[in-house]
Design a protein around this motif. Structure first.
Motif, PDB file in Angstrom:
ATOM      1  N   THR A  43       0.853  -1.184   0.000  1.00 61.05           N
ATOM      2  CA  THR A  43       0.000   0.000   0.000  1.00 61.05           C
ATOM      3  C   THR A  43       0.891   1.236   0.000  1.00 61.05           C
ATOM      4  O   THR A  43       1.657   1.441   0.946  1.00 61.05           O
ATOM      5  CB  THR A  43      -0.931   0.008   1.221  1.00 61.05           C
ATOM      6  OG1 THR A  43      -1.651  -1.234   1.258  1.00 61.05           O
ATOM      7  CG2 THR A  43      -1.915   1.152   1.154  1.00 61.05           C
ATOM      8  N   ASN A  44       0.800   2.022  -1.056  1.00 58.98           N
ATOM      9  CA  ASN A  44       1.721   3.152  -1.157  1.00 58.98           C
ATOM     10  C   ASN A  44       1.288   4.312  -0.262  1.00 58.98           C
ATOM     11  O   ASN A  44       0.292   4.226   0.456  1.00 58.98           O
ATOM     12  CB  ASN A  44       1.912   3.569  -2.624  1.00 58.98           C
ATOM     13  CG  ASN A  44       0.778   4.433  -3.155  1.00 58.98           C
ATOM     14  OD1 ASN A  44      -0.265   4.601  -2.547  1.00 58.98           O
ATOM     15  ND2 ASN A  44       0.989   4.987  -4.336  1.00 58.98           N
ATOM     16  N   LEU A  45       2.050   5.399  -0.296  1.00 57.46           N
ATOM     17  CA  LEU A  45       1.806   6.494   0.636  1.00 57.46           C
ATOM     18  C   LEU A  45       0.441   7.146   0.467  1.00 57.46           C
ATOM     19  O   LEU A  45      -0.066   7.778   1.398  1.00 57.46           O
ATOM     20  CB  LEU A  45       2.906   7.545   0.526  1.00 57.46           C
ATOM     21  CG  LEU A  45       2.894   8.517  -0.653  1.00 57.46           C
ATOM     22  CD1 LEU A  45       3.860   9.662  -0.376  1.00 57.46           C
ATOM     23  CD2 LEU A  45       3.220   7.881  -1.975  1.00 57.46           C
TER      24      LEU A  45
ATOM     25  N   ASP B  49     -10.448  -0.808   5.547  1.00 55.92           N
ATOM     26  CA  ASP B  49     -11.315  -1.819   4.942  1.00 55.92           C
ATOM     27  C   ASP B  49     -10.846  -2.117   3.519  1.00 55.92           C
ATOM     28  O   ASP B  49     -10.954  -1.286   2.624  1.00 55.92           O
ATOM     29  CB  ASP B  49     -12.756  -1.313   4.936  1.00 55.92           C
ATOM     30  CG  ASP B  49     -13.765  -2.408   4.622  1.00 55.92           C
ATOM     31  OD1 ASP B  49     -13.384  -3.395   3.961  1.00 55.92           O
ATOM     32  OD2 ASP B  49     -14.936  -2.273   5.026  1.00 55.92           O
ATOM     33  N   TYR B  50     -10.333  -3.338   3.320  1.00 55.25           N
ATOM     34  CA  TYR B  50      -9.844  -3.779   2.007  1.00 55.25           C
ATOM     35  C   TYR B  50     -10.824  -4.739   1.334  1.00 55.25           C
ATOM     36  O   TYR B  50     -10.494  -5.331   0.303  1.00 55.25           O
ATOM     37  CB  TYR B  50      -8.510  -4.525   2.175  1.00 55.25           C
ATOM     38  CG  TYR B  50      -7.272  -3.687   2.363  1.00 55.25           C
ATOM     39  CD1 TYR B  50      -7.291  -2.479   3.051  1.00 55.25           C
ATOM     40  CD2 TYR B  50      -6.038  -4.126   1.868  1.00 55.25           C
ATOM     41  CE1 TYR B  50      -6.135  -1.736   3.227  1.00 55.25           C
ATOM     42  CE2 TYR B  50      -4.875  -3.395   2.041  1.00 55.25           C
ATOM     43  CZ  TYR B  50      -4.928  -2.204   2.733  1.00 55.25           C
ATOM     44  OH  TYR B  50      -3.779  -1.479   2.909  1.00 55.25           O
ATOM     45  N   TYR B  51     -12.022  -4.909   1.905  1.00 52.97           N
ATOM     46  CA  TYR B  51     -12.887  -5.989   1.438  1.00 52.97           C
ATOM     47  C   TYR B  51     -13.199  -5.900  -0.055  1.00 52.97           C
ATOM     48  O   TYR B  51     -13.314  -6.926  -0.731  1.00 52.97           O
ATOM     49  CB  TYR B  51     -14.197  -6.011   2.243  1.00 52.97           C
ATOM     50  CG  TYR B  51     -15.086  -7.160   1.843  1.00 52.97           C
ATOM     51  CD1 TYR B  51     -14.736  -8.474   2.160  1.00 52.97           C
ATOM     52  CD2 TYR B  51     -16.261  -6.949   1.119  1.00 52.97           C
ATOM     53  CE1 TYR B  51     -15.535  -9.540   1.769  1.00 52.97           C
ATOM     54  CE2 TYR B  51     -17.064  -8.006   0.736  1.00 52.97           C
ATOM     55  CZ  TYR B  51     -16.690  -9.303   1.054  1.00 52.97           C
ATOM     56  OH  TYR B  51     -17.472 -10.356   0.659  1.00 52.97           O
TER      57      TYR B  51
ATOM     58  N   TYR C 123      -7.623   2.428  -4.024  1.00 55.17           N
ATOM     59  CA  TYR C 123      -7.522   3.105  -2.732  1.00 55.17           C
ATOM     60  C   TYR C 123      -8.374   2.401  -1.682  1.00 55.17           C
ATOM     61  O   TYR C 123      -9.457   1.915  -1.983  1.00 55.17           O
ATOM     62  CB  TYR C 123      -8.031   4.547  -2.838  1.00 55.17           C
ATOM     63  CG  TYR C 123      -7.144   5.502  -3.586  1.00 55.17           C
ATOM     64  CD1 TYR C 123      -6.108   6.184  -2.940  1.00 55.17           C
ATOM     65  CD2 TYR C 123      -7.348   5.756  -4.937  1.00 55.17           C
ATOM     66  CE1 TYR C 123      -5.306   7.084  -3.620  1.00 55.17           C
ATOM     67  CE2 TYR C 123      -6.549   6.660  -5.629  1.00 55.17           C
ATOM     68  CZ  TYR C 123      -5.532   7.321  -4.960  1.00 55.17           C
ATOM     69  OH  TYR C 123      -4.740   8.211  -5.636  1.00 55.17           O
ATOM     70  N   TRP C 124      -7.876   2.368  -0.445  1.00 54.33           N
ATOM     71  CA  TRP C 124      -8.731   2.014   0.677  1.00 54.33           C
ATOM     72  C   TRP C 124      -9.129   3.308   1.384  1.00 54.33           C
ATOM     73  O   TRP C 124      -8.420   4.299   1.268  1.00 54.33           O
ATOM     74  CB  TRP C 124      -8.050   1.027   1.635  1.00 54.33           C
ATOM     75  CG  TRP C 124      -6.954   1.599   2.496  1.00 54.33           C
ATOM     76  CD1 TRP C 124      -5.610   1.580   2.268  1.00 54.33           C
ATOM     77  CD2 TRP C 124      -7.120   2.266   3.767  1.00 54.33           C
ATOM     78  NE1 TRP C 124      -4.928   2.191   3.285  1.00 54.33           N
ATOM     79  CE2 TRP C 124      -5.832   2.620   4.218  1.00 54.33           C
ATOM     80  CE3 TRP C 124      -8.216   2.608   4.559  1.00 54.33           C
ATOM     81  CZ2 TRP C 124      -5.602   3.297   5.426  1.00 54.33           C
ATOM     82  CZ3 TRP C 124      -7.999   3.282   5.755  1.00 54.33           C
ATOM     83  CH2 TRP C 124      -6.703   3.625   6.179  1.00 54.33           C
ATOM     84  N   PRO C 125     -10.247   3.354   2.092  1.00 60.09           N
ATOM     85  CA  PRO C 125     -11.197   2.265   2.310  1.00 60.09           C
ATOM     86  C   PRO C 125     -11.982   1.926   1.048  1.00 60.09           C
ATOM     87  O   PRO C 125     -12.324   2.806   0.260  1.00 60.09           O
ATOM     88  CB  PRO C 125     -12.118   2.811   3.397  1.00 60.09           C
ATOM     89  CG  PRO C 125     -12.034   4.297   3.253  1.00 60.09           C
ATOM     90  CD  PRO C 125     -10.636   4.588   2.818  1.00 60.09           C
ATOM     91  N   CYS C 126     -12.245   0.629   0.907  1.00 64.25           N
ATOM     92  CA  CYS C 126     -12.997   0.118  -0.242  1.00 64.25           C
ATOM     93  C   CYS C 126     -13.878  -1.011   0.274  1.00 64.25           C
ATOM     94  O   CYS C 126     -13.490  -2.187   0.230  1.00 64.25           O
ATOM     95  CB  CYS C 126     -12.034  -0.366  -1.330  1.00 64.25           C
ATOM     96  SG  CYS C 126     -12.849  -0.901  -2.839  1.00 64.25           S
ATOM     97  N   PRO C 127     -15.062  -0.701   0.784  1.00 61.28           N
ATOM     98  CA  PRO C 127     -15.864  -1.682   1.523  1.00 61.28           C
ATOM     99  C   PRO C 127     -16.607  -2.707   0.683  1.00 61.28           C
ATOM    100  O   PRO C 127     -17.130  -3.677   1.230  1.00 61.28           O
ATOM    101  CB  PRO C 127     -16.857  -0.804   2.296  1.00 61.28           C
ATOM    102  CG  PRO C 127     -16.971   0.436   1.475  1.00 61.28           C
ATOM    103  CD  PRO C 127     -15.628   0.650   0.856  1.00 61.28           C
ATOM    104  N   SER C 128     -16.684  -2.512  -0.633  1.00 59.96           N
ATOM    105  CA  SER C 128     -17.421  -3.484  -1.447  1.00 59.96           C
ATOM    106  C   SER C 128     -16.804  -3.567  -2.835  1.00 59.96           C
ATOM    107  O   SER C 128     -16.064  -2.675  -3.260  1.00 59.96           O
ATOM    108  CB  SER C 128     -18.894  -3.079  -1.566  1.00 59.96           C
ATOM    109  OG  SER C 128     -19.017  -1.836  -2.246  1.00 59.96           O
ATOM    110  N   LEU C 129     -17.139  -4.638  -3.547  1.00 61.28           N
ATOM    111  CA  LEU C 129     -16.545  -4.870  -4.864  1.00 61.28           C
ATOM    112  C   LEU C 129     -16.957  -3.817  -5.882  1.00 61.28           C
ATOM    113  O   LEU C 129     -16.252  -3.614  -6.877  1.00 61.28           O
ATOM    114  CB  LEU C 129     -16.931  -6.264  -5.364  1.00 61.28           C
ATOM    115  CG  LEU C 129     -16.298  -7.432  -4.599  1.00 61.28           C
ATOM    116  CD1 LEU C 129     -16.906  -8.748  -5.046  1.00 61.28           C
ATOM    117  CD2 LEU C 129     -14.785  -7.450  -4.800  1.00 61.28           C
ATOM    118  N   ASP C 130     -18.082  -3.156  -5.659  1.00 58.11           N
ATOM    119  CA  ASP C 130     -18.511  -2.116  -6.594  1.00 58.11           C
ATOM    120  C   ASP C 130     -18.136  -0.709  -6.117  1.00 58.11           C
ATOM    121  O   ASP C 130     -18.513   0.288  -6.723  1.00 58.11           O
ATOM    122  CB  ASP C 130     -20.017  -2.190  -6.854  1.00 58.11           C
ATOM    123  CG  ASP C 130     -20.843  -2.046  -5.579  1.00 58.11           C
ATOM    124  OD1 ASP C 130     -20.245  -1.931  -4.485  1.00 58.11           O
ATOM    125  OD2 ASP C 130     -22.083  -2.064  -5.673  1.00 58.11           O
TER     126      ASP C 130
END
Length: 699
Positions: A459-461, A520-522, A536-543
């Motif tokens: 995970t970059n800066l 959240d990387y889900y 980018y995170w947060p990414c709570p869902s595939l869409d």
């Protein structure tokens, strides 16, 4: 007639947090090998490489690589099989824990590990070893900024905005960060911003290559950054540059800050920080009147015994003016290590579970225990920070240690004390690809793969999750980190929880473990990363697209508001005096990385700079009878080192600078203080009291 054979390796640089992409071509012709390196286009570095990246293949392909398990017998390392190595680990760790308890074994990781290895290292400590004692060298990188971000915003991500915002910002403060040497492929963002009209302010005791680019250089005394931020806040408030609507709607605590700032005298701030009053006024005015502003901090501010407080105060400046969550505005902690961001999100830290969950929160413990297939009661509690682990090793509360991808004998403060402790261990297992100074003390060394040979995410800066895929088979008998951890777990009878065939399987488990957490990387998968060039995170869902700019409408605290806090003027805990009259600060140089284990194995990089040095002002040098380019002795209350002098007017007269990349008699951390900041447990690397004298004068 022989035909030349070419092998192409697509990879990412293993060094800093930009994670530049590159193509390495190996050509074998008539028995001779040659290499060419080309940068590849990517969103962060935009197709640039620095000198470290261009030469990174050299350490990975070095004939000094550890290629088989080695056990120490009679003071010498001799090869053994993997089976023998695992049996020895099981025997020694089991004996230690039976005699002294589970907590007598510690785990120490590194900020260069992939997310998969970082996640698994935390799980290994807590499930396979059932020890609370795990931390990592990233404690010395980002912990102060992480603490400040969590307190002020409710979340810690290196940059609250994408790198592209730099070019459209009107005013940029770079506090304690030397981008030009530490993350050089990012420098064009700032030079472009300046060309677009941005006003750039650099805060640093030295006139670094980054400061040379600035419109204004504030040559602050080491350790006085929090006080300088108070001075800037006073100028902002007195000048009427605050955003009252933003403060009322989106923050708490401003009245406390305002009340404190009103008690301050700007002339006093100038006196204690060493920055002229007119420069403080100019900097505060430029920042305050700008339509958009960015503040970046790095180790120069953060590696202090008030590091998180100093960062909080710079964040106060952004909140007071409403300059966050908008294009061209925000805060950035410039991560140092390759995976300094991801490495602290998924369980390497003493108090954390995956997804930035707290190990002391019953609901968090319950959730992770379910993911891991164990009872919550089986999870140990909170451990201690990296340096505090060294103290427990010294007192033999920790008697055995599993060390992965780190070199604490050189990287920790008060290094002589740390080396004495490491030597007391009953059993030390080191997992690494090269012989570090700490590995020399090992009872068992396990060979791990290089960045060219391992698949995993980093995970970059910016908070952008990237995928680095293996480009060649592992050298010799080396294995990937996660394979080694899984095999050791099996040898300890805990293999049921470590059944993996690929790094991607671990990432799939990490996705679930992080779901609903702050980090959240889900919604991130290997396929998505390949298609989208990182997510980018947060990414709570595939869409979900991934959140590139944080805090556009709300902050992550329970009340959805950012918290401001009055920060009193702080002074370094260790004072200069007649015996130790100078302030020492430390940092990096362009050609080397961390403790030099990798870059000093690169012939090209070592040739650029093969020894350490001390920067000292010419007037100060005359005062202590030091001449240019001669060997000098530096000593503090903890130890002494010998380095070569480098006279330069680029540094304050009351300050000297030494880089951190060398070991032995050049190891600057033999001098640095082990005083820790209470909140983040960050050591105060960036200021301690020292004396200097010509080497021959002491003979």
């Amino acid at each position: 007639m022989t035909t030349a054979v070419e092998t192409v390796m697509e990879t990412q640089c293993p060094f800093c947090s930009v994670q530049c992409k590159m193509k390495i071509t190996e050509k074998v012709d008539a028995g001779m090998r040659s290499y060419t390196v080309e940068p590849r286009q990517n969103a962060a570095s935009e197709g640039r490489l620095c000198v470290k990246g261009v030469n990174a293949y050299q350490h990975a392909l070095s004939n000094e690589r550890i290629s088989e398990p080695l056990v120490k017998r009679g003071g010498e390392f001799v090869p053994i099989s993997w089976e023998e190595a695992y049996a020895l680990i099981a025997e020694k760790i089991t004996a230690t824990q039976q005699q002294y308890g589970h907590q007598a074994v510690g785990v120490y990781g590194g900020g260069s590990l992939t997310n998969e290895s970082s996640y698994l290292l935390g799980k290994f400590a807590r499930v396979a070893l059932q020890t609370p004692y795990i931390d990592y060298n990233g404690r010395f990188c980002m912990s102060a900024a992480a603490t400040a971000g969590n307190q002020a915003f409710g979340i810690d991500r290196g940059l609250t905005m994408p790198l592209s915002d730099i070019r459209i910002s009107d005013c940029i403060i770079l506090a304690g960060t030397n981008i030009a040497e530490c993350q050089p492929t990012l420098l064009p963002y700032f030079t472009d911003a300046k060309a677009n009209g941005a006003y750039i302010i650099v805060i640093d005791p030295r006139l670094t290559p980054t400061a040379e680019m600035a419109d204004l250089h504030l040559k602050v005394k080491p350790g006085m950054d929090a006080a300088l931020a108070n001075g800037l806040l006073k100028v902002i408030m007195d000048g009427g540059f605050i955003d009252q609507d933003f403060l009322e709607q989106r923050t708490t605590g401003f009245d406390e800050v305002k009340t404190y700032i009103e008690t301050l005298d700007l002339s006093y701030i100038a006196d204690i920080t060493g920055v002229p009053k007119e420069d403080i006024e100019l900097a505060g005015t430029e920042f305050g009147k700008s339509a958009s502003s960015l503040i970046f901090t790095a180790r120069g501010v953060e590696q202090q015994t008030d590091g998180s407080l100093a960062v909080r105060n710079f964040i106060n400046m952004l909140l007071a003016t409403g300059k966050i969550g908008k294009p061209g505005s925000g805060y950035g902690a410039v991560t140092g290590q390759a995976n300094g961001q991801g490495g602290r999100e998924h369980g390497q830290k003493a108090d954390q579970l995956p997804g930035y969950r707290s190990i002391e929160n019953p609901e968090h413990r319950k959730y992770i225990a379910e993911v891991w297939g164990i009872a919550p009661a089986e999870l140990p509690g909170k451990g201690v920070s990296a340096y505090e682990m060294m103290e427990k090793i010294h007192t033999q509360e920790i008697r055995s240690l599993v060390l992965m991808a780190s070199n604490p004998i050189v990287s920790n403060p008060n290094a002589n004390f740390v080396e004495e402790g490491i030597a007391k261990l009953d059993f030390l297992v080191v997992v690494d690809m090269l012989f570090s100074e700490t590995a020399q003390h090992a009872d068992l060394i396990l060979p791990t793969s290089s960045y060219l040979e391992s698949t995993g995410t980093v995970t970059n800066l910016e908070g952008r999750v990237l995928l680095r895929e293996a480009a060649r088979p592992a050298m010799g008998m080396a294995k990937q980190d996660w394979e080694i951890l899984s095999d050791i777990a099996a040898a300890l009878g805990k293999g049921r929880c470590f059944q993996y065939e690929t790094a991607e399987e671990i990432f799939e488990e990490l996705r679930v473990a992080s779901r609903g957490g702050l980090a959240d990387y889900y919604g991130i998968t290997y396929d998505r990363i390949r298609k989208e060039e990182g997510v980018y995170w947060p990414c709570p869902s595939l869409d979900h697209p991934g959140e590139e700019r944080l805090f556009e409408t709300v902050f992550s605290r329970p009340d959805k508001k950012a918290e401001m806090k009055a920060i009193a003027n702080h002074f370094p805990k260790e004072k200069t005096g007649s015996r130790y009259p100078l302030s020492l600060t430390t940092g990096r140089v362009l050609g080397h990385y961390l403790t030099g284990v990798q870059t000093l194995k690169s012939p090209t990089l070592e040739a650029r700079q093969f020894e350490s040095f001390v920067e000292i002002h010419p007037k100060t040098a005359r005062r202590f009878n030091v001449k240019d380019d001669e060997l000098v002795k530096l000593h503090s209350r903890r130890g002494e080192i010998i380095v070569r002098s480098k006279l330069t007017a680029a540094i304050r007269e009351d300050t000297i600078f030494v880089p951190m990349h060398w070991d032995g008699i050049q190891n600057i951390n033999k001098l640095t203080s082990d005083e820790l900041e209470p909140a983040s447990k960050m050591p105060g690397f960036k200021v301690c009291a020292v004396a200097v004298e010509p080497l021959l004068a002491s003979s």
